[in-house]
Motif scaffolding. Structure first.
Motif, mmCIF file in Angstrom:
data_model
loop_
_atom_site.group_PDB
_atom_site.id
_atom_site.type_symbol
_atom_site.label_atom_id
_atom_site.label_comp_id
_atom_site.label_asym_id
_atom_site.label_seq_id
_atom_site.Cartn_x
_atom_site.Cartn_y
_atom_site.Cartn_z
ATOM 1 N N MET A 1 0.878 -1.069 -0.192
ATOM 2 C CA MET A 1 -0.049 -0.056 -0.030
ATOM 3 C C MET A 1 1.068 1.251 0.084
ATOM 4 N N GLU A 2 0.427 2.346 -0.874
ATOM 5 C CA GLU A 2 1.200 3.537 -0.734
ATOM 6 C C GLU A 2 0.958 4.340 0.377
ATOM 7 N N THR A 3 1.934 5.028 0.857
ATOM 8 C CA THR A 3 1.760 6.120 2.003
ATOM 9 C C THR A 3 0.613 7.150 1.807
ATOM 10 N N THR A 4 0.522 7.607 0.696
ATOM 11 C CA THR A 4 -0.459 8.578 0.259
ATOM 12 C C THR A 4 -1.892 7.971 0.308
ATOM 13 N N HIS A 5 -2.158 6.814 0.174
ATOM 14 C CA HIS A 5 -3.404 6.173 0.111
ATOM 15 C C HIS A 5 -3.791 6.003 1.653
ATOM 16 N N ILE A 6 -2.822 5.627 2.474
ATOM 17 C CA ILE A 6 -3.051 5.557 3.742
ATOM 18 C C ILE A 6 -3.255 6.724 4.391
ATOM 19 N N ILE A 7 -2.566 7.595 4.287
ATOM 20 C CA ILE A 7 -3.066 8.971 4.829
ATOM 21 C C ILE A 7 -4.076 9.537 4.403
ATOM 22 N N LEU A 75 -11.935 0.414 6.406
ATOM 23 C CA LEU A 75 -12.321 0.601 5.182
ATOM 24 C C LEU A 75 -10.969 0.465 4.192
ATOM 25 N N LEU A 76 -9.902 1.049 4.928
ATOM 26 C CA LEU A 76 -8.597 0.893 4.181
ATOM 27 C C LEU A 76 -8.012 -0.700 3.800
ATOM 28 N N PHE A 77 -8.183 -1.454 4.682
ATOM 29 C CA PHE A 77 -8.069 -2.920 4.323
ATOM 30 C C PHE A 77 -8.874 -3.761 3.661
#
Length: 111
Positions: A1-7, A75-77
């Motif tokens: 996963m990308e950091t921008t997506h997580i943030i 929701l992220l996972f």
């Protein structure tokens, strides 16, 4: 996963957490400090109730930011395509809910 997506997915929870910190550490004041919001004159009539409501609001924001962080992480996972949008919708709902709860407390306890 990308950091921008997580943030991006966790941004609503971070925003509510920052609101909790601002409410907790920068309460309204009765003096003329330009950096801190000035409390209205009627605040002094029932200072204890107003201070309690202000601390309750900070606690509600904190609890709701933790709940929102959990929901955003789920929701992220789950890789929901509109996870960030759902997070912002939940942010708005939880923000309004906290303020309505504090308004009810103030309406029942203010003198």
């Amino acid at each position: 996963m990308e950091t921008t997506h997580i943030i991006t997915s966790l941004a609503p929870a971070i925003m509510l957490f920052l609101m909790a910190m601002i409410v907790k550490f920068f309460p309204p004041t009765r003096n003329n400090n330009a950096l801190i919001i000035k409390a209205p004159e009627w605040w002094a009539r029932d200072q204890k109730t107003w201070d309690r409501a202000h601390s309750m609001l900070a606690k509600r924001y904190m609890v709701f930011s933790l709940v929102l962080a959990l929901l955003c992480a789920v929701l992220l996972f789950l890789k929901v395509s509109y996870g960030a949008t759902l997070g912002y919708a939940l942010l708005a709902v939880l923000f309004v809910l906290a303020n309505v709860q504090i308004r009810k407390y103030m309406n029942s306890n203010i003198k």
